[in-house]
Write an enzyme that holds these catalytic residues in place. Structure first.
Site, PDB file in Angstrom:
ATOM      1  N   ASP A   1      -8.066  -4.965   0.165  1.00 15.58           N
ATOM      2  CA  ASP A   1      -8.586  -5.656  -1.016  1.00 15.58           C
ATOM      3  C   ASP A   1      -8.317  -7.142  -1.008  1.00 15.58           C
ATOM      4  OD1 ASP A   1      -9.669  -3.441  -2.264  1.00 15.58           O
ATOM      5  OD2 ASP A   1      -7.708  -2.790  -2.935  1.00 15.58           O
TER       6      ASP A   1
ATOM      7  N   HIS B   1       0.864  -1.187   0.000  1.00 14.70           N
ATOM      8  CA  HIS B   1       0.000   0.000   0.000  1.00 14.70           C
ATOM      9  C   HIS B   1       0.891   1.225   0.000  1.00 14.70           C
ATOM     10  CE1 HIS B   1      -3.076   2.876   1.304  1.00 14.70           C
ATOM     11  NE2 HIS B   1      -3.961   1.974   0.930  1.00 14.70           N
TER      12      HIS B   1
HETATM   13  N1  ACO Z   1       4.095  -7.722  -5.050  1.00 16.58           N
HETATM   14  C1  ACO Z   1       5.437  -7.796  -5.252  1.00 16.58           C
HETATM   15  N2  ACO Z   1       6.283  -6.762  -5.067  1.00 16.58           N
HETATM   16  C2  ACO Z   1       5.750  -5.586  -4.683  1.00 16.58           C
HETATM   17  C3  ACO Z   1       4.379  -5.425  -4.463  1.00 16.58           C
HETATM   18  C4  ACO Z   1       3.530  -6.551  -4.640  1.00 16.58           C
HETATM   19  N3  ACO Z   1       2.215  -6.458  -4.432  1.00 16.58           N
HETATM   20  N4  ACO Z   1       4.112  -4.158  -4.065  1.00 16.58           N
HETATM   21  C5  ACO Z   1       5.295  -3.523  -4.062  1.00 16.58           C
HETATM   22  N5  ACO Z   1       6.295  -4.384  -4.418  1.00 16.58           N
HETATM   23  C6  ACO Z   1       7.731  -4.102  -4.450  1.00 16.58           C
HETATM   24  C7  ACO Z   1       8.101  -3.216  -5.634  1.00 16.58           C
HETATM   25  O1  ACO Z   1       8.446  -3.996  -6.767  1.00 16.58           O
HETATM   26  C8  ACO Z   1       9.291  -2.454  -5.078  1.00 16.58           C
HETATM   27  O2  ACO Z   1      10.399  -3.336  -5.066  1.00 16.58           O
HETATM   28  P1  ACO Z   1      11.899  -2.725  -5.213  1.00 16.58           P
HETATM   29  O3  ACO Z   1      12.121  -1.870  -4.017  1.00 16.58           O
HETATM   30  O4  ACO Z   1      12.779  -3.948  -5.264  1.00 16.58           O
HETATM   31  O5  ACO Z   1      11.892  -1.958  -6.505  1.00 16.58           O
HETATM   32  C9  ACO Z   1       8.890  -2.217  -3.609  1.00 16.58           C
HETATM   33  O6  ACO Z   1       8.001  -3.323  -3.279  1.00 16.58           O
HETATM   34  C10 ACO Z   1       8.176  -0.897  -3.363  1.00 16.58           C
HETATM   35  O7  ACO Z   1       7.112  -0.812  -4.307  1.00 16.58           O
HETATM   36  P2  ACO Z   1       6.415   0.539  -4.797  1.00 16.58           P
HETATM   37  O8  ACO Z   1       5.754   0.307  -6.108  1.00 16.58           O
HETATM   38  O9  ACO Z   1       7.400   1.657  -4.714  1.00 16.58           O
HETATM   39  O10 ACO Z   1       5.345   0.762  -3.695  1.00 16.58           O
HETATM   40  P3  ACO Z   1       4.188   1.801  -3.782  1.00 16.58           P
HETATM   41  O11 ACO Z   1       3.962   2.249  -2.400  1.00 16.58           O
HETATM   42  O12 ACO Z   1       4.403   2.843  -4.807  1.00 16.58           O
HETATM   43  O13 ACO Z   1       2.976   0.916  -4.342  1.00 16.58           O
HETATM   44  C11 ACO Z   1       1.042  -0.402  -4.457  1.00 16.58           C
HETATM   45  C12 ACO Z   1       1.902   0.540  -3.599  1.00 16.58           C
HETATM   46  C13 ACO Z   1       0.697   0.258  -5.800  1.00 16.58           C
HETATM   47  C14 ACO Z   1      -0.281  -0.644  -3.707  1.00 16.58           C
HETATM   48  C15 ACO Z   1       1.813  -1.715  -4.679  1.00 16.58           C
HETATM   49  O14 ACO Z   1       2.185  -2.286  -3.454  1.00 16.58           O
HETATM   50  C16 ACO Z   1       1.007  -2.732  -5.520  1.00 16.58           C
HETATM   51  O15 ACO Z   1       1.042  -2.659  -6.748  1.00 16.58           O
HETATM   52  N6  ACO Z   1       0.271  -3.684  -4.852  1.00 16.58           N
HETATM   53  C17 ACO Z   1      -0.543  -4.622  -5.537  1.00 16.58           C
HETATM   54  C18 ACO Z   1      -1.847  -3.973  -5.985  1.00 16.58           C
HETATM   55  C19 ACO Z   1      -2.803  -3.720  -4.841  1.00 16.58           C
HETATM   56  O16 ACO Z   1      -3.069  -4.591  -4.007  1.00 16.58           O
HETATM   57  N7  ACO Z   1      -3.394  -2.511  -4.799  1.00 16.58           N
HETATM   58  C20 ACO Z   1      -4.375  -2.133  -3.777  1.00 16.58           C
HETATM   59  C21 ACO Z   1      -3.899  -1.009  -2.949  1.00 16.58           C
HETATM   60  S1  ACO Z   1      -5.045  -0.741  -1.609  1.00 16.58           S
HETATM   61  C22 ACO Z   1      -6.320   0.158  -2.213  1.00 16.58           C
HETATM   62  O17 ACO Z   1      -6.259   0.755  -3.238  1.00 16.58           O
HETATM   63  C23 ACO Z   1      -7.637   0.190  -1.416  1.00 16.58           C
END
Ligand code: ACO
Length: 428
Positions: free
Chosen positions: A362, A302
């Site tokens: 979610d 998140h």
């Molecule tokens: N699975 C695997 N790796 C992940 C995931 C995931 N779900 N989420 C983040 N990471 C990794 C990224 O690849 C990154 O790795 P790195 O540091 O080696 O490059 C690190 O964790 C940080 O990721 P960011 O994208 O910078 O995190 P951000 O805070 O921008 O993204 C997000 C948050 C978009 C929710 C992300 O975690 C994601 O895509 N999750 C899956 C989709 C999801 O469940 N969305 C619902 C959000 S809740 C809502 O909207 C009510």
């Protein structure tokens, strides 16, 4: 506390910026006079470090996994309250007395009688139309009906429109569902509570109390989440003094995107995909760690929560209760088993631990909605119906703000400087 200031020095000149204090969470540097004093804008794409407004509605501490509405922890509201009481709290700032709650619930109930024409409008859509598109159109129609009353600086008008929207977005959602499933509309039942009535308008029967309870908690947990993309959209749109119905339609458009409201759909798709494939849970988790695979573990991570999403903890239990009662023969049972195995695998995996990737709301809400028989593409519509109370609470707060003015971000221009027009026959 004496006013705190910070100084920026540039080109031998100094500018003093005041610190705007919070009651909790980070304070903010007030840069509103930076342009006037030094001729600079600030640049912060994605609003990563920018507070767009002052707000007293919702507080989140992502590191600690805290969510509070008007100061009340979400756990206490979910344990002892209900959605309609929470909506009152969001709108008015205080928990209602019994009298206030009864009056508010009655006012909302009386607004569920939607103007005629909404059903005819739904019928103009293709049967396969996305229900979020139908919801936006339904709101556009309501905006036209209520346009003659528009008076956004009148407190009574604002309160009435807030209640209308909370009452009527679920009605539009149910109408869209009924049309797409080839069924006639179902009139609201004034004897039912808010969420039971919503399920009644969707499915045409008095709902199972466990389904009503699960829906009520889902609504309560999704009611507000401070300045997320759709709420910020409602504020920006509303700041032009447009109709609140139109501003909420803009919020619905923003919520529709997969990076915002669409993630619970993606969780179910992922669970179904794993279930139908030969890939084990462990292998799938490995895939999501590999950037080349362009696969993420949906329902994990998140932008704000770098800890367990408190809403996920609360609905995890509801999810188990639902499947215990409705699990036998329910095709979602194996999905929950896969979800639990995924959760355990990820929580014990260094990749996820180091990056603070925990299950978000979610991860479980999709399974709950699925178990209740709600189709995948209706998930975001349910989210919109729940979030409406937060959207209108923010709109009310903004409109009552003495410093209210139209939102108008600036930009860092990086295009061409002036150049002369070239005649068509002289261009390369
Ligand atoms: N699975 C695997 N790796 C992940 C995931 C995931 N779900 N989420 C983040 N990471 C990794 C990224 O690849 C990154 O790795 P790195 O540091 O080696 O490059 C690190 O964790 C940080 O990721 P960011 O994208 O910078 O995190 P951000 O805070 O921008 O993204 C997000 C948050 C978009 C929710 C992300 O975690 C994601 O895509 N999750 C899956 C989709 C999801 O469940 N969305 C619902 C959000 S809740 C809502 O909207 C009510």
């Amino acid at each position: 506390m004496p006013e705190r200031k910070i100084k920026l020095t540039n080109g031998g000149k100094e500018v003093e910026l005041s610190i705007a204090e919070s009651t909790e969470g980070p304070a903010a540097v007030n840069i509103s006079n930076l342009y006037k004093k030094r001729g600079y804008f600030s640049l912060d794409p994605g609003f990563v470090s920018t507070a767009s407004c002052r707000s007293q509605i919702t507080y989140i501490d992502g590191d600690l996994g805290l969510l509070r509405y008007r100061g009340y922890p979400i756990e206490q509201l979910a344990e002892s309250g209900n959605h309609i009481e929470t909506a009152y709290l969001l709108l008015n700032g205080e928990l209602p007395t019994q009298n206030q709650l009864d009056t508010f619930a009655q006012e909302i109930r009386s607004e569920t009688k939607i103007p005629s024409g909404s059903w005819e409008l739904m019928q103009a859509f293709e049967k396969e139309a996305h229900p979020m598109a139908m919801l936006m159109a339904g709101l556009a129609h309501l905006a036209s009906i209520y346009h003659s009353e528009l008076d956004v600086f009148d407190e009574a008008y604002r309160q009435r429109m807030a209640r209308r929207l909370i009452a009527q977005v679920p009605v539009l959602a149910a109408l869209g569902y009924r049309y797409r499933t080839g069924q006639d509309p179902v009139d609201p039942d004034p004897e039912l509570d808010f969420t039971s009535n919503f399920l009644h308008m969707m499915f045409g029967a008095e709902p199972d109390p466990l389904f009503s309870h699960a829906t009520d908690i889902l609504f309560l947990l999704h009611a507000d989440h401070e300045q997320n993309a759709s709420t910020s959209t409602v504020r920006l749109s509303g700041s032009s003094e447009t109709s609140p119905v139109a501003a909420v339609a803009a919020g619905v458009a923003t919520l529709w995107g997969p990076s915002h409201g669409g993630a619970n759909e993606a969780v179910i798709q992922m669970l179904e995909e794993i279930h139908a494939s030969d890939v084990s849970v462990e292998e799938y988790v490995e895939q999501t760690k590999n950037k080349e695979s362009h696969t993420r573990l949906m329902g994990f991570g998140h932008r704000v929560y770098k800890n367990y999403d408190p809403r996920a903890k609360l609905i995890q239990k509801i999810c188990y209760d639902l499947l215990e009662k409705h699990g036998e023969g329910n095709p979602n049972c194996p999905l929950l088993e896969t979800a639990m195995a995924l959760e355990q695998a990820a929580l014990n995996d260094e990749y996820f631990v180091v990056r603070k990737l925990y299950p978000n709301v979610d991860f479980y809400s999709g399974i709950i909605l699925r178990t209740m028989g709600i189709p995948l593409d209706m998930f975001t519509v349910i989210f919109a119906a729940a979030r409406t109370s937060g959207w209108v609470a923010h709109w009310l707060e903004m409109m009552a703000d003495k410093q209210f003015r139209i939102g108008r971000p600036r930009q860092l221009y990086t295009g061409h400087t002036q150049r002369d027009y070239v005649a068509l026959d002289q261009r390369d």
